[in-house]
Motif scaffolding. Sequence first.
Motif, PDB file in Angstrom:
ATOM      1  N   MET A 267       0.726  -1.229   0.084  1.00 32.32           N
ATOM      2  CA  MET A 267      -0.027  -0.036  -0.075  1.00 32.32           C
ATOM      3  C   MET A 267       1.227   1.159   0.006  1.00 32.32           C
ATOM      4  N   PHE A 268       0.398   2.200  -0.904  1.00 31.23           N
ATOM      5  CA  PHE A 268       1.422   3.508  -1.084  1.00 31.23           C
ATOM      6  C   PHE A 268       0.521   4.573  -0.543  1.00 31.23           C
ATOM      7  N   GLN A 269       0.926   5.250   0.328  1.00 35.65           N
ATOM      8  CA  GLN A 269       0.296   6.685   0.605  1.00 35.65           C
ATOM      9  C   GLN A 269       1.321   7.759  -0.105  1.00 35.65           C
ATOM     10  N   VAL A 270       0.315   8.240  -0.962  1.00 36.68           N
ATOM     11  CA  VAL A 270       1.064   9.435  -1.481  1.00 36.68           C
ATOM     12  C   VAL A 270       0.285  11.044  -1.737  1.00 36.68           C
ATOM     13  N   SER A 271       1.105  12.042  -1.814  1.00 33.28           N
ATOM     14  CA  SER A 271       0.387  13.377  -1.921  1.00 33.28           C
ATOM     15  C   SER A 271       0.882  13.733  -3.098  1.00 33.28           C
ATOM     16  N   PHE A 272       0.034  14.650  -4.011  1.00 33.47           N
ATOM     17  CA  PHE A 272       0.654  15.288  -5.049  1.00 33.47           C
ATOM     18  C   PHE A 272      -0.436  16.589  -5.568  1.00 33.47           C
ATOM     19  N   LYS A 273       0.016  17.257  -6.636  1.00 30.76           N
ATOM     20  CA  LYS A 273      -0.665  18.324  -7.066  1.00 30.76           C
ATOM     21  C   LYS A 273      -1.327  18.054  -8.454  1.00 30.76           C
ATOM     22  N   ASP A 274      -2.571  18.432  -8.597  1.00 32.09           N
ATOM     23  CA  ASP A 274      -3.176  18.318  -9.870  1.00 32.09           C
ATOM     24  C   ASP A 274      -2.591  19.367 -10.907  1.00 32.09           C
ATOM     25  N   PHE A 275      -3.219  19.065 -12.097  1.00 34.13           N
ATOM     26  CA  PHE A 275      -2.827  19.985 -13.261  1.00 34.13           C
ATOM     27  C   PHE A 275      -3.264  21.609 -12.765  1.00 34.13           C
ATOM     28  N   ARG A 276      -4.229  21.633 -12.098  1.00 37.45           N
ATOM     29  CA  ARG A 276      -4.892  22.834 -11.481  1.00 37.45           C
ATOM     30  C   ARG A 276      -3.761  23.497 -10.406  1.00 37.45           C
ATOM     31  N   GLY A 277      -3.017  22.627  -9.548  1.00 28.98           N
ATOM     32  CA  GLY A 277      -2.263  23.126  -8.617  1.00 28.98           C
ATOM     33  C   GLY A 277      -2.931  22.646  -7.479  1.00 28.98           C
TER      34      GLY A 277
END
Length: 320
Positions: A267-277
């Motif tokens: 299981m991976f827990q990640v954070s990211f920003k979409d193309f809208r920021g």
Amino acid sequence: MKFMIFFWGALLFFFCVPFPVFIYMITEEVITEPRNSFAVSYGYLGFSLLIWIYIIIFFINNLFVKTFKQRNTIYSILRNGIPREARVTRFTLIKYFPKTNMNAIQIELSFPNLRNTMIEHEMMFHDSRPQEKRYDAGKTVKILLNPNVSQEPYCILSNQKVKVNASAILLRGVFVILLIAYVIGLYYYFYTRESFDFGWRFLTFMHPIIFSGMMMIIYILVFQLIIGKFFKNTKEERILFSGRNARAEIIGISETGVSVNDQPQIMFQVSFKDFRGKEHFAVYKKIVSHLNLSSVPKQGSIEILYDENNPEKIIIPKIF
């Protein structure tokens, strides 16, 4: 793989259809009096009819309707598909058929998806002209992407031919006819054998008319579970072909305790920003081979694909 699925499918089918009737016939005594009240018995009758109608519709839908829908979808892609050039990154010969001079092959293609994100996708098909070596590693082939990602298939070869296997359709038709004949025969046989002018008041929940249907429902659920474990995940495929890419920061990695063929699920827990920021947090679970566990990144960033309309749904195409 196909043999094992067929074997377990046939075994489950045996325990669902003839086995309950056989056990009932050798253990149950014929009773000449009503077993239930009028209301209860006809409630059981209605319940059994709902079960068998669902089962028949399920098989008709999966054996015929979906097949012809997929054929129509392929025709639609051939007319309106989005063209892409794909590079063959891996070629695998599965089987050679000397009588027809055809190869069953599996290839891995690298190409831009609908969002122009580079992805890799495996395809399996029959090559009718193997002597031309059109699909060797390093070659370029033309494909068409399905602009409607709510329908499968998501991509096809631009020169793909559509052909319905008449013998397979005939066998499916025979199966559905035999199933309907079995259901009609089940009701007719037990009504003439056990009604004794009391109508359907011989019905109980464990009667083969109901119990056999319930076992068929379990058979359908178990068989779908088996198919789901060994074949592609359509939700992930949809994101693969239509998702946007992003660089995600790894928050945490852990084993879920679940394993498939002795391979652990991570299981991976990640954070990211979409193309809208906008920032999002997501969880993704993937089965990883023991040989590749040491290559799984424990920290840092990783490439993901996410659903633009629901960014919490992600896939990690490569984790090593």
